[in-house]
Design a protein around this motif. Structure first.
Motif, PDB file in Angstrom:
ATOM      1  N   VAL A  69      42.915  74.372  65.989  1.00  0.00           N
ATOM      2  CA  VAL A  69      42.003  73.398  66.081  1.00  0.00           C
ATOM      3  C   VAL A  69      41.359  72.890  67.296  1.00  0.00           C
ATOM      4  O   VAL A  69      42.132  72.532  68.251  1.00  0.00           O
ATOM      5  N   ARG A  70      39.971  73.293  67.734  1.00  0.00           N
ATOM      6  CA  ARG A  70      39.574  73.098  69.051  1.00  0.00           C
ATOM      7  C   ARG A  70      38.920  71.709  69.230  1.00  0.00           C
ATOM      8  O   ARG A  70      38.265  71.242  68.307  1.00  0.00           O
ATOM      9  N   LYS A  71      39.101  71.300  70.524  1.00  0.00           N
ATOM     10  CA  LYS A  71      38.241  70.151  71.031  1.00  0.00           C
ATOM     11  C   LYS A  71      36.985  70.502  71.076  1.00  0.00           C
ATOM     12  O   LYS A  71      36.024  69.403  70.788  1.00  0.00           O
ATOM     13  N   TRP A  72      36.519  71.799  71.491  1.00  0.00           N
ATOM     14  CA  TRP A  72      35.076  72.025  71.345  1.00  0.00           C
ATOM     15  C   TRP A  72      35.066  73.479  71.023  1.00  0.00           C
ATOM     16  O   TRP A  72      35.855  74.253  71.187  1.00  0.00           O
ATOM     17  N   VAL A  73      33.894  73.785  70.423  1.00  0.00           N
ATOM     18  CA  VAL A  73      33.625  75.148  69.971  1.00  0.00           C
ATOM     19  C   VAL A  73      32.165  75.501  70.623  1.00  0.00           C
ATOM     20  O   VAL A  73      31.324  74.559  70.836  1.00  0.00           O
ATOM     21  N   GLN A  74      31.695  76.805  70.669  1.00  0.00           N
ATOM     22  CA  GLN A  74      30.509  77.091  71.140  1.00  0.00           C
ATOM     23  C   GLN A  74      29.957  78.085  70.285  1.00  0.00           C
ATOM     24  O   GLN A  74      30.586  79.165  69.924  1.00  0.00           O
ATOM     25  N   ALA A 124      38.167  70.019  65.901  1.00  0.00           N
ATOM     26  CA  ALA A 124      38.890  68.717  65.732  1.00  0.00           C
ATOM     27  C   ALA A 124      37.823  67.720  65.552  1.00  0.00           C
ATOM     28  O   ALA A 124      36.513  67.664  66.123  1.00  0.00           O
ATOM     29  N   PRO A 125      37.948  66.395  64.604  1.00  0.00           N
ATOM     30  CA  PRO A 125      37.618  65.435  64.816  1.00  0.00           C
ATOM     31  C   PRO A 125      37.376  64.675  66.212  1.00  0.00           C
ATOM     32  O   PRO A 125      38.201  64.760  66.931  1.00  0.00           O
ATOM     33  N   PHE A 141      29.728  71.391  58.510  1.00  0.00           N
ATOM     34  CA  PHE A 141      31.309  71.584  58.418  1.00  0.00           C
ATOM     35  C   PHE A 141      31.654  71.391  57.122  1.00  0.00           C
ATOM     36  O   PHE A 141      30.879  70.671  56.245  1.00  0.00           O
ATOM     37  N   ILE A 142      32.744  71.962  56.625  1.00  0.00           N
ATOM     38  CA  ILE A 142      33.510  71.615  55.514  1.00  0.00           C
ATOM     39  C   ILE A 142      34.966  71.329  55.595  1.00  0.00           C
ATOM     40  O   ILE A 142      35.493  71.839  56.731  1.00  0.00           O
ATOM     41  N   LYS A 143      35.454  70.362  54.936  1.00  0.00           N
ATOM     42  CA  LYS A 143      36.960  69.837  55.099  1.00  0.00           C
ATOM     43  C   LYS A 143      37.916  70.856  54.576  1.00  0.00           C
ATOM     44  O   LYS A 143      37.552  70.932  53.205  1.00  0.00           O
ATOM     45  N   ARG A 144      38.730  71.274  55.149  1.00  0.00           N
ATOM     46  CA  ARG A 144      39.667  72.007  54.513  1.00  0.00           C
ATOM     47  C   ARG A 144      40.637  71.462  53.736  1.00  0.00           C
ATOM     48  O   ARG A 144      41.025  70.264  54.050  1.00  0.00           O
ATOM     49  N   PRO A 145      41.799  72.186  52.918  1.00  0.00           N
ATOM     50  CA  PRO A 145      42.920  71.438  52.505  1.00  0.00           C
ATOM     51  C   PRO A 145      43.832  70.920  53.309  1.00  0.00           C
ATOM     52  O   PRO A 145      44.450  69.788  52.930  1.00  0.00           O
ATOM     53  N   PHE A 149      38.389  70.681  59.945  1.00  0.00           N
ATOM     54  CA  PHE A 149      37.037  70.754  59.839  1.00  0.00           C
ATOM     55  C   PHE A 149      36.607  72.276  60.024  1.00  0.00           C
ATOM     56  O   PHE A 149      36.781  72.631  61.108  1.00  0.00           O
ATOM     57  N   GLN A 150      36.054  72.916  59.250  1.00  0.00           N
ATOM     58  CA  GLN A 150      35.593  74.541  59.332  1.00  0.00           C
ATOM     59  C   GLN A 150      34.047  74.500  59.613  1.00  0.00           C
ATOM     60  O   GLN A 150      33.387  73.768  58.777  1.00  0.00           O
ATOM     61  N   VAL A 151      33.647  75.277  60.670  1.00  0.00           N
ATOM     62  CA  VAL A 151      32.228  75.127  60.869  1.00  0.00           C
ATOM     63  C   VAL A 151      31.681  76.042  60.159  1.00  0.00           C
ATOM     64  O   VAL A 151      32.080  77.390  59.632  1.00  0.00           O
TER      65      VAL A 151
END
Length: 289
Positions: A69-74, A124-125, A141-145, A149-151
């Protein structure tokens, strides 16, 4: 899945100071909220901490043994191998989509061993999303089980491939006839446009989607405020009620009254000008479920 709220301010990694061109997020307060910010440009241009996002040592797909879970994504529109265009992340690794998932509504069907081979691309939130020649209206974004949160891009959940060992690898392209690099609009990279669109239900009535981002201004302006909502069922809008455009992952119903009451319309996909359909006031939305 929960509530995503975006407002027109961004900031550095450690502050909430103003950042022109960014869009920051506020929690919806329902326990399923995700706070995120959209920022134009690359992580480097925005002075993101390289240790907390795509460039973290444990974030490389061949290294990760569990979801990272990343704090930022690009998200960057670029080229990898023979794929052009295709989305690569901040470390240059190719992002993929899976034909057994659905984009309308957004849903992942990759878990367990599948998610070990194909790590879901997670943020990450409270995290940041850097957009490098990618439209904000294409990202969701979708929330996984597991609660992460998946992009998504164009509604399609995105993944890395564990056998990509260096930036620019495309070893996942075409695997099983179901895995393909993802283009900036969610299509299969290197394939004819419009393939593998799944999830439309196949019936005459459109299947309700799971999420929407509603923009205050028309034409999905990234400089104005926006907020995101997701299902299931009826959800009240958390901030404001007057909007200019929206981008949904499928068909949704929008109401002028709270709790899904009053004037209603069914819309699908992207609506660049809500005034054109006479629905600039939105106080509630109904999703699948």
């Amino acid at each position: 899945m929960g509530v995503l709220m975006l407002s027109a301010c961004g900031g550095s990694e450690d502050s909430a100071s103003a950042n022109p061109g960014g869009a920051s997020a506020e929690s919806g307060g329902d326990g399923n909220a995700i706070d995120l910010s959209f920022n134009s440009g690359t992580a480097k241009e925005n002075n993101a901490d390289p240790k907390t996002g795509d460039l973290a040592p444990d974030a490389a797909p061949a290294v990760a043994k569990k979801p990272v879970v990343r704090k930022w994504v690009q998200l960057s529109a670029g080229q990898a191998g023979d794929l052009n265009p295709v989305i690569v992340n901040g470390a240059g690794f190719t992002l993929y989509r899976f034909d057994k998932d659905t984009a309308n509504p957004s849903k992942s069907n990759c878990s367990g061993d599948c998610a070990t081979t194909w790590p879901p691309y997670l943020v990450a939130p409270g995290g940041k999303v850097f957009l490098d020649n990618i439209k904000a209206s294409a990202v969701g974004f979708i929330k996984r089980p597991d609660g992460n949160f998946q992009v998504t891009v164009g509604g399609w959940p995105t993944y890395l491939f564990s056998k990509d060992t260096k930036p620019g690898d495309t070893n996942g392209q075409g695997v099983g006839g179901t895995w393909f690099g993802v283009t900036p609009d969610g299509e299969r990279a290197g394939q004819p446009q419009g393939g593998g669109t799944g999830g439309d239900g196949g019936g005459e009535a459109p299947q309700l989607g799971n999420s929407v981002i509603i923009f205050d201004e028309a034409n999905f302006s990234e400089n104005g405020a926006a907020q995101g909502l997701s299902g299931p069922g009826c959800r009240n809008v958390q901030r404001g009620s007057s909007f200019g455009s929206l981008s949904a992952d499928g068909a949704i119903k929008i109401w002028e009254g709270e709790n899904c009451t009053g004037k209603v319309q069914t819309v699908q996909g992207q609506v660049p000008d809500l005034a054109a359909i006479g629905m600039t006031t939105i106080k509630s939305v109904r999703f699948a479920g």
